[in-house]
Write an enzyme that holds these catalytic residues in place. Structure first.
Site, PDB file in Angstrom:
ATOM      1  N   ARG A   1      22.958 -10.705  58.957  1.00 51.93           N
ATOM      2  CA  ARG A   1      22.555  -9.508  58.205  1.00 51.93           C
ATOM      3  C   ARG A   1      21.229  -9.790  57.530  1.00 51.93           C
ATOM      4  O   ARG A   1      21.041 -10.842  56.919  1.00 51.93           O
ATOM      5  CB  ARG A   1      23.612  -9.170  57.153  1.00 51.93           C
ATOM      6  CG  ARG A   1      23.192  -7.968  56.324  1.00 51.93           C
ATOM      7  CD  ARG A   1      24.284  -7.517  55.421  1.00 51.93           C
ATOM      8  NE  ARG A   1      24.463  -8.415  54.292  1.00 51.93           N
ATOM      9  CZ  ARG A   1      25.422  -8.241  53.381  1.00 51.93           C
ATOM     10  NH1 ARG A   1      26.280  -7.248  53.493  1.00 51.93           N
ATOM     11  NH2 ARG A   1      25.533  -9.063  52.374  1.00 51.93           N
TER      12      ARG A   1
ATOM     13  N   HIS B   1      30.343  -9.650  44.253  1.00 53.51           N
ATOM     14  CA  HIS B   1      30.024 -10.760  45.154  1.00 53.51           C
ATOM     15  C   HIS B   1      30.531 -12.079  44.589  1.00 53.51           C
ATOM     16  O   HIS B   1      30.849 -12.997  45.332  1.00 53.51           O
ATOM     17  CB  HIS B   1      28.532 -10.780  45.446  1.00 53.51           C
ATOM     18  CG  HIS B   1      28.130  -9.662  46.354  1.00 53.51           C
ATOM     19  ND1 HIS B   1      27.669  -8.470  45.883  1.00 53.51           N
ATOM     20  CD2 HIS B   1      28.222  -9.553  47.701  1.00 53.51           C
ATOM     21  CE1 HIS B   1      27.451  -7.665  46.917  1.00 53.51           C
ATOM     22  NE2 HIS B   1      27.775  -8.294  48.021  1.00 53.51           N
TER      23      HIS B   1
ATOM     24  N   ARG C   1      31.289  -1.853  41.667  1.00 54.22           N
ATOM     25  CA  ARG C   1      32.243  -2.885  42.100  1.00 54.22           C
ATOM     26  C   ARG C   1      32.261  -4.115  41.214  1.00 54.22           C
ATOM     27  O   ARG C   1      33.164  -4.938  41.305  1.00 54.22           O
ATOM     28  CB  ARG C   1      31.986  -3.266  43.568  1.00 54.22           C
ATOM     29  CG  ARG C   1      30.598  -3.731  43.849  1.00 54.22           C
ATOM     30  CD  ARG C   1      30.315  -3.760  45.342  1.00 54.22           C
ATOM     31  NE  ARG C   1      30.645  -5.023  45.962  1.00 54.22           N
ATOM     32  CZ  ARG C   1      30.159  -5.426  47.133  1.00 54.22           C
ATOM     33  NH1 ARG C   1      29.348  -4.626  47.822  1.00 54.22           N
ATOM     34  NH2 ARG C   1      30.475  -6.570  47.644  1.00 54.22           N
TER      35      ARG C   1
ATOM     36  N   ARG D   1      25.734 -13.481  55.381  1.00 50.68           N
ATOM     37  CA  ARG D   1      25.042 -12.853  54.235  1.00 50.68           C
ATOM     38  C   ARG D   1      23.776 -13.681  53.934  1.00 50.68           C
ATOM     39  O   ARG D   1      23.778 -14.534  53.041  1.00 50.68           O
ATOM     40  CB  ARG D   1      25.955 -12.827  53.020  1.00 50.68           C
ATOM     41  CG  ARG D   1      27.116 -11.847  53.104  1.00 50.68           C
ATOM     42  CD  ARG D   1      27.905 -11.835  51.789  1.00 50.68           C
ATOM     43  NE  ARG D   1      28.746 -10.668  51.665  1.00 50.68           N
ATOM     44  CZ  ARG D   1      30.059 -10.655  51.920  1.00 50.68           C
ATOM     45  NH1 ARG D   1      30.670 -11.738  52.316  1.00 50.68           N
ATOM     46  NH2 ARG D   1      30.764  -9.544  51.762  1.00 50.68           N
TER      47      ARG D   1
ATOM     48  N   ASN E   1      33.381  -2.732  51.132  1.00 46.33           N
ATOM     49  CA  ASN E   1      33.199  -2.973  49.681  1.00 46.33           C
ATOM     50  C   ASN E   1      32.255  -1.931  49.099  1.00 46.33           C
ATOM     51  O   ASN E   1      32.526  -1.310  48.067  1.00 46.33           O
ATOM     52  CB  ASN E   1      32.612  -4.364  49.445  1.00 46.33           C
ATOM     53  CG  ASN E   1      33.398  -5.440  50.142  1.00 46.33           C
ATOM     54  OD1 ASN E   1      34.594  -5.270  50.373  1.00 46.33           O
ATOM     55  ND2 ASN E   1      32.751  -6.532  50.495  1.00 46.33           N
ATOM     56  N   ASP E   2      31.129  -1.761  49.785  1.00 46.67           N
ATOM     57  CA  ASP E   2      30.184  -0.769  49.275  1.00 46.67           C
ATOM     58  C   ASP E   2      30.607   0.650  49.632  1.00 46.67           C
ATOM     59  O   ASP E   2      30.359   1.582  48.859  1.00 46.67           O
ATOM     60  CB  ASP E   2      28.775  -1.055  49.813  1.00 46.67           C
ATOM     61  CG  ASP E   2      28.097  -2.145  49.000  1.00 46.67           C
ATOM     62  OD1 ASP E   2      28.138  -2.053  47.763  1.00 46.67           O
ATOM     63  OD2 ASP E   2      27.568  -3.091  49.595  1.00 46.67           O
TER      64      ASP E   2
ATOM     65  N   GLU F   1      28.025   1.645  55.116  1.00 40.17           N
ATOM     66  CA  GLU F   1      28.583   1.360  53.795  1.00 40.17           C
ATOM     67  C   GLU F   1      28.155   2.392  52.764  1.00 40.17           C
ATOM     68  O   GLU F   1      28.440   2.259  51.592  1.00 40.17           O
ATOM     69  CB  GLU F   1      28.239  -0.064  53.350  1.00 40.17           C
ATOM     70  CG  GLU F   1      26.791  -0.456  53.519  1.00 40.17           C
ATOM     71  CD  GLU F   1      26.534  -1.939  53.185  1.00 40.17           C
ATOM     72  OE1 GLU F   1      27.419  -2.618  52.652  1.00 40.17           O
ATOM     73  OE2 GLU F   1      25.416  -2.397  53.453  1.00 40.17           O
TER      74      GLU F   1
ATOM     75  N   CYS G   1      33.672  -5.501  58.031  1.00 35.21           N
ATOM     76  CA  CYS G   1      33.316  -6.827  57.505  1.00 35.21           C
ATOM     77  C   CYS G   1      33.471  -6.876  55.995  1.00 35.21           C
ATOM     78  O   CYS G   1      33.142  -7.868  55.360  1.00 35.21           O
ATOM     79  CB  CYS G   1      31.904  -7.221  57.925  1.00 35.21           C
ATOM     80  SG  CYS G   1      30.644  -6.149  57.234  1.00 35.21           S
TER      81      CYS G   1
END
Ligand code: PEP
Ligand code: MG
Length: 588
Positions: A351, A208, A483, A315, A472-473, A449, A520
């Site tokens: 979210r 992040h 990550r 987020r 990403n996840d 995800e 996303c």
């Protein structure tokens, strides 16, 4: 990766380069500012008796410097939008004046004949040990303040000019932050402090921390390993975030070359601005929805400048960071409302809190040994029903001011989805009973995800209004790669056939169920992947605003019928090298 010029640290003003992972592109040229965290080891050395008073004076000077800093900060926040910070600054000033800070370390220097940093560290350990026994919650929370004050004194002792929490100055704009590691919460503060770039010794490409750097559109490099030891305060450095290269003490020719490149990039960006209001559609006329990801309401300016069609990912957890008290319902409502209203009828997908893993609340404890597999996101919210209810009520209340949607992160099981849906219904019932207005049809979507959700999608899709693929996840969990861990960053591969197959499957299932599906994650903002995703059927992309116009340019120059055969071959390819070549061909 090690520095090419490791020996250069001794001889100063020698030019040397370092290589890491470029996580946010672009070039920055500026002076290094070394950022110290309390995690940084503190030197310990003995001093002779006759140097005790000199060391104490050094300590006093550092305390005095911090006092001046804090007074200046108190003055500036009083007259700024951040006036709510004033009480915290005052607490820090009070702590600084306490004998525990101003006197005790001086005594330790005298008794132990040690350096000031070590004396301060010893005193800090002593103080924090006492916090463990305190019952009073308010007092216990002051531990963070104690640490922050100690950190300021340590930085002053190190001779560094300023800390993150300082008031921004004009010179920040040419300052490059050099840190061992930075948390997402640290980086979000950069909005107030316009650093030119940052480089860290640790970190992965889709952590992040890296994502926020991209959203701020400042160059950033992680995994440099030795930057904190090799780079010195104030040294001139070039950060090439695209190549992942840092050049320390560049000579005039190198500097001139990079200034030229910097100007070219600036011109490119200017040119792209012309696309802002062009409708996003492929050459054959297929409309594509390009949305923005945001972390805070203050990102709206960038969203508007990029001409985003909506917000595909807010987020919300960033509203909860860098603070002691969690935002209550009214504060959250105001934040969501400002975004929903600001988007003037365009969709805003909020979210729900995705806390855990590398995004921790202040003073929050990490969950177990593998936080990414622990009590994160919806798992955390279901374990904290009151907190979840507060957030849902705030989002629902904001929904009456425009077009809001709720997005549930990290779904993995049917039971979770049912519980989350029930929590939304409960919040609606409460608001109805209280006479509060909200949009009764606010869509509820799920983030896909976790591989389990992608594979068993038909089970989820029935109950969801829309899907958003968190690549990403999805990559992290599919390939078992943390990550934020640079040691495995080279294995993080969006083109892995397993990843492509999961994404293609989600898009297909969503089409069959006639539910919109977006991406996303960072893949959505990577122009090298735009055509591939379009060819896979994706029509909703959500990315940080800085990527939106480059992606739009790629959409505008893509013909879906032309790319279809190549995309079909990519999805069938079982040879990774061939797959990469085919993707290059797609982008040619
Ligand atoms: C993702 O996982 O792709 C995503 C968009 O969410 P985050 O990066 O915040 O985990
Ligand atoms: Mg995610």
């Amino acid at each position: 990766m090690a520095a090419d010029g490791a020996a250069a640290s001794a001889a100063r003003n020698v030019c040397f380069t370092m290589h890491g992972i470029g996580v946010s592109g672009g070039i920055a040229i500026g002076h290094a500012h070394l950022f110290l965290g309390m995690s940084t080891e503190v030197d310990h050395y003995q001093i002779p008796s006759h140097e005790v008073s000199r060391e104490q004076r050094r300590f006093d000077r550092a305390v005095k410097e911090v006092r001046e800093e804090l007074k200046g900060l108190a003055e500036s926040v009083r007259h700024s939008a951040a006036s709510e910070l004033a009480p915290f600054v005052n607490v820090h000033l009070m702590l600084l004046e306490d004998a525990a800070f101003s006197e005790a370390p001086r005594e330790i220097i005298a008794e132990e004949k040690c350096n000031a940093e070590w004396a301060l560290r010893t005193q800090l350990d002593e103080l924090t040990a006492q916090f463990g026994d305190i019952q009073d919650e308010y007092l216990r929370e002051r531990e963070t303040d104690v640490r922050q004050v100690a950190e300021r004194i340590l930085t002053a002792l190190a001779g560094s000019k300023r800390l993150l929490a300082m008031r921004p100055t004009r010179e920040d704009a040419d300052m490059i932050l050099v840190a061992r590691d930075l948390s997402p919460a640290d980086v979000i503060l950069f909005r107030e402090h316009p650093f030119a770039a940052f480089v860290t010794d640790m970190g992965g490409a889709t952590s992040h921390t890296a994502i926020i750097a991209r959203s701020l559109a400042i160059p950033a490099i992680v995994a440099l390993h030795h930057s904190r030891t090799l780079i010195r305060e104030d040294e001139l450095i070039i950060v090439d975030g695209t190549q992942g290269v840092v050049i320390v003490n560049p000579d005039r020719a190198v500097l001139a070359e990079y200034r030229l490149r910097q100007n070219q990039a600036r011109l490119e960006r200017e040119k792209l601005k012309r696309l802002k209001s062009a409708p996003a559609a492929t050459l054959d006329g297929t409309p594509v929805h390009l949305y923005a990801n945001i972390e805070l309401p203050s990102d709206l300016d960038a969203v508007k400048a990029a001409g985003a069609a909506g917000i595909g990912l807010f987020r919300s957890e960033f509203l909860f960071m860098n603070r002691r008290e969690l935002p209550d319902e009214d504060e959250q409502y105001e934040a969501y409302r400002s975004v929903v209203e600001g988007m003037k009828g365009r969709p805003v997908t909020i979210r729900t809190l995705d806390i855990g893993a590398d995004k921790a609340l202040d003073g929050g404890e990490g969950s177990a040994e593998n936080p990414a597999l622990g009590l994160r996101a919806i798992r955390y919210c279901l374990a904290e029903p009151r907190l979840f209810n507060t957030q849902l009520r705030a989002i629902l209340r904001a929904s009456r001011h425009g077009k809001a949607a709720i997005l549930i992160p990290m779904l993995s099981s049917w039971a979770e989805l049912n519980q989350a849906a029930a929590a939304v219904e409960r919040a609606k019932e409460e608001l109805k009973a209280e006479g509060e207005k909200f949009d009764p049809f606010v869509p509820v979507g799920g983030m896909i995800e976790i591989p389990a959700a992608a594979i068993a999608l038909p089970m989820f899709v029935r109950k969801l209004d829309f899907l958003s693929i968190g690549t990403n996840d999805l990559i992290q969990y599919t390939l078992a790669i943390d990550r934020s861990d640079d040691a495995v960053a080279h294995l993080y591969d969006p083109l892995h056939p397993a990843v492509l197959s999961l994404i293609a499957g989600v898009i297909r299932t969503a089409q069959q169920a006639e539910k919109p599906a977006a991406v996303c994650g960072e893949m959505a903002g990577d122009v090298a992947l735009t055509r591939l995703l379009l060819g896979m059927g994706l029509r909703h992309f959500s990315m940080h605003p800085a990527s939106l116009l480059p992606v739009k340019q790629r959409v505008l120059t893509t013909s879906l019928p032309d790319i279809a055969p190549l995309v079909a071959r990519i999805l069938k390819a079982d040879d990774p090298e061939k797959l990469v070549t085919l993707v290059e061909k797609l982008n040619a």
